[in-house]
Design a protein around this motif. Structure first.
Motif, PDB file in Angstrom:
ATOM      1  N   PHE A  33       0.847  -1.189   0.000  1.00 13.43           N
ATOM      2  CA  PHE A  33       0.000   0.000   0.000  1.00 13.43           C
ATOM      3  C   PHE A  33       0.888   1.246   0.000  1.00 13.43           C
ATOM      4  O   PHE A  33       1.837   1.331   0.776  1.00 13.43           O
ATOM      5  CB  PHE A  33      -0.882   0.025   1.257  1.00 13.43           C
ATOM      6  N   VAL A  97      -2.132 -10.765   3.330  1.00 13.40           N
ATOM      7  CA  VAL A  97      -3.583 -10.908   3.250  1.00 13.40           C
ATOM      8  C   VAL A  97      -3.902 -12.387   3.215  1.00 13.40           C
ATOM      9  O   VAL A  97      -3.572 -13.089   2.260  1.00 13.40           O
ATOM     10  CB  VAL A  97      -4.132 -10.192   2.003  1.00 13.40           C
TER      11      VAL A  97
ATOM     12  N   SER B  32     -13.098  -6.917  11.823  1.00 15.31           N
ATOM     13  CA  SER B  32     -12.100  -6.623  12.842  1.00 15.31           C
ATOM     14  C   SER B  32     -11.932  -5.107  12.943  1.00 15.31           C
ATOM     15  O   SER B  32     -12.197  -4.375  11.983  1.00 15.31           O
ATOM     16  CB  SER B  32     -10.760  -7.248  12.450  1.00 15.31           C
ATOM     17  N   PHE B  34      -9.256  -1.913  14.500  1.00 17.20           N
ATOM     18  CA  PHE B  34      -7.865  -1.650  14.850  1.00 17.20           C
ATOM     19  C   PHE B  34      -7.697  -0.238  15.415  1.00 17.20           C
ATOM     20  O   PHE B  34      -8.427   0.679  15.040  1.00 17.20           O
ATOM     21  CB  PHE B  34      -6.967  -1.725  13.594  1.00 17.20           C
ATOM     22  N   TYR B  36      -4.294   2.216  15.447  1.00 16.94           N
ATOM     23  CA  TYR B  36      -2.902   2.440  15.099  1.00 16.94           C
ATOM     24  C   TYR B  36      -2.432   3.710  15.799  1.00 16.94           C
ATOM     25  O   TYR B  36      -3.218   4.632  16.050  1.00 16.94           O
ATOM     26  CB  TYR B  36      -2.733   2.613  13.584  1.00 16.94           C
ATOM     27  N   LEU B  46       0.652  -0.734  14.583  1.00 15.18           N
ATOM     28  CA  LEU B  46      -0.522  -1.291  15.237  1.00 15.18           C
ATOM     29  C   LEU B  46      -0.398  -1.150  16.748  1.00 15.18           C
ATOM     30  O   LEU B  46       0.624  -1.515  17.341  1.00 15.18           O
ATOM     31  CB  LEU B  46      -0.668  -2.762  14.865  1.00 15.18           C
ATOM     32  N   THR B  51     -11.080  -8.738  17.089  1.00 13.33           N
ATOM     33  CA  THR B  51     -11.517  -9.462  15.897  1.00 13.33           C
ATOM     34  C   THR B  51     -12.999  -9.784  15.888  1.00 13.33           C
ATOM     35  O   THR B  51     -13.541 -10.148  14.848  1.00 13.33           O
ATOM     36  CB  THR B  51     -10.726 -10.760  15.728  1.00 13.33           C
ATOM     37  N   LEU B  94     -11.634  -2.986   4.700  1.00 13.59           N
ATOM     38  CA  LEU B  94     -12.644  -2.967   3.658  1.00 13.59           C
ATOM     39  C   LEU B  94     -13.083  -4.394   3.382  1.00 13.59           C
ATOM     40  O   LEU B  94     -12.251  -5.297   3.327  1.00 13.59           O
ATOM     41  CB  LEU B  94     -12.064  -2.337   2.398  1.00 13.59           C
ATOM     42  N   ASN B  97     -11.668  -8.935   1.555  1.00 15.18           N
ATOM     43  CA  ASN B  97     -10.385  -9.603   1.766  1.00 15.18           C
ATOM     44  C   ASN B  97      -9.266  -9.056   0.883  1.00 15.18           C
ATOM     45  O   ASN B  97      -8.477  -9.809   0.302  1.00 15.18           O
ATOM     46  CB  ASN B  97     -10.550 -11.117   1.523  1.00 15.18           C
ATOM     47  N   GLY B  99      -7.197  -6.613   2.121  1.00 17.41           N
ATOM     48  CA  GLY B  99      -6.192  -6.076   3.025  1.00 17.41           C
ATOM     49  C   GLY B  99      -6.270  -4.575   3.198  1.00 17.41           C
ATOM     50  O   GLY B  99      -5.569  -4.004   4.035  1.00 17.41           O
ATOM     51  N   LEU B 101      -7.341  -1.051   4.481  1.00 15.95           N
ATOM     52  CA  LEU B 101      -7.910  -0.535   5.716  1.00 15.95           C
ATOM     53  C   LEU B 101      -8.530   0.833   5.466  1.00 15.95           C
ATOM     54  O   LEU B 101      -7.988   1.638   4.717  1.00 15.95           O
ATOM     55  CB  LEU B 101      -6.827  -0.404   6.790  1.00 15.95           C
TER      56      LEU B 101
END
Lengths: 115, 113
Positions: A33, A97, B32, B34, B36, B46, B51, B94, B97, B99, B101
């Motif tokens: 990213f 992922v 989940s 988080f 940060y 993090l 979860t 999002l 799947n 990855g 965020l």
């Protein structure tokens, strides 16, 4: 274990010059990213890749910006030509992922100043 | 679409004060969640995560409980230190799947001695 590595840490350039930012992912991670952070706009996602394939580049501000993943562990973000409004801190982050709660690991950032 | 809303900052506290940073979310299902943290001059890292609903994430004296009834994930610490001065971001993944965020706008915390 080495974390995400970014280079250079600081870059000062003049308007119109090409700038290339580099990022090395954490070994074994499959997603990358690129973010940009400024005081005015906060943290913005520019583009992200899964398994070397660009998934969403809707955050790339304009055609002057391009990003590549020539291999599974390395990425570049290029700005050509650069403009003063591109001044920001650019972060890359990598992630594995795998269907679970995927943590992104951020690099230390590249502070770009375009004069 | 999915989104995260954090309380406006900056938050200024004296050392040993109690901290709450509010975070609410809108999402499909129960993703989940988080928190940060970004210390000055560094990238985000993090702080903690949860979860599933009713889970409590904790780390470095910080806690956050996943409340599905109120769609919230507020960050708390009983006694802040000067070294906790940083920007705190709430985030959720999002769906799909990928990855990716979705981050809140960040809340700046300044702790004074």
């Amino acid at each position: 274990d080495a974390g995400v590595i970014q280079s250079p840490r600081h870059e000062v350039t003049e308007m119109g010059q090409e700038v290339t930012l580099r990022c090395k992912l954490i070994s074994g991670h499959n997603s990358l990213f690129w973010y940009r952070q400024t005081m005015m706009r906060g943290l913005e996602l520019l583009i992200y890749f899964n398994n070397n394939v660009p998934i969403d580049d809707s955050g790339m501000p304009e055609d002057r910006f391009s990003a590549k993943m020539p291999n599974a562990s390395f990425s570049t973000l290029k700005i050509q030509p650069s403009e003063p409004r591109d001044s920001a801190v650019y972060f890359c982050a990598s992630s594995l992922v795998s269907g679970g709660p995927d943590t992104q690991y951020f690099g230390p950032g590249t502070r770009l100043t375009v004069l | 679409g999915d989104s995260v809303t954090q309380m406006e900052g900056p938050v200024t506290l004296s050392e040993e004060a109690f901290l709450t940073i509010n975070c609410t979310y809108t999402a499909t299902g129960y993703p989940s969640l988080f928190w940060y943290v970004q210390y000055p001059g560094e990238g985000l890292q993090l702080l903690l995560k949860a979860t599933k609903a009713d889970d409590k994430g904790s780390n470095k004296g910080f806690e956050a409980t996943y409340r599905k009834e109120t769609t919230s994930f507020h960050l708390e610490k009983g006694s802040v230190q000067v070294s906790d001065s940083a920007v705190y971001f709430c985030a959720l993944p999002l769906s799909g799947n990928t990855g990716k965020l979705i981050f809140g706008q960040g809340t700046t915390l300044q702790v004074k001695p």
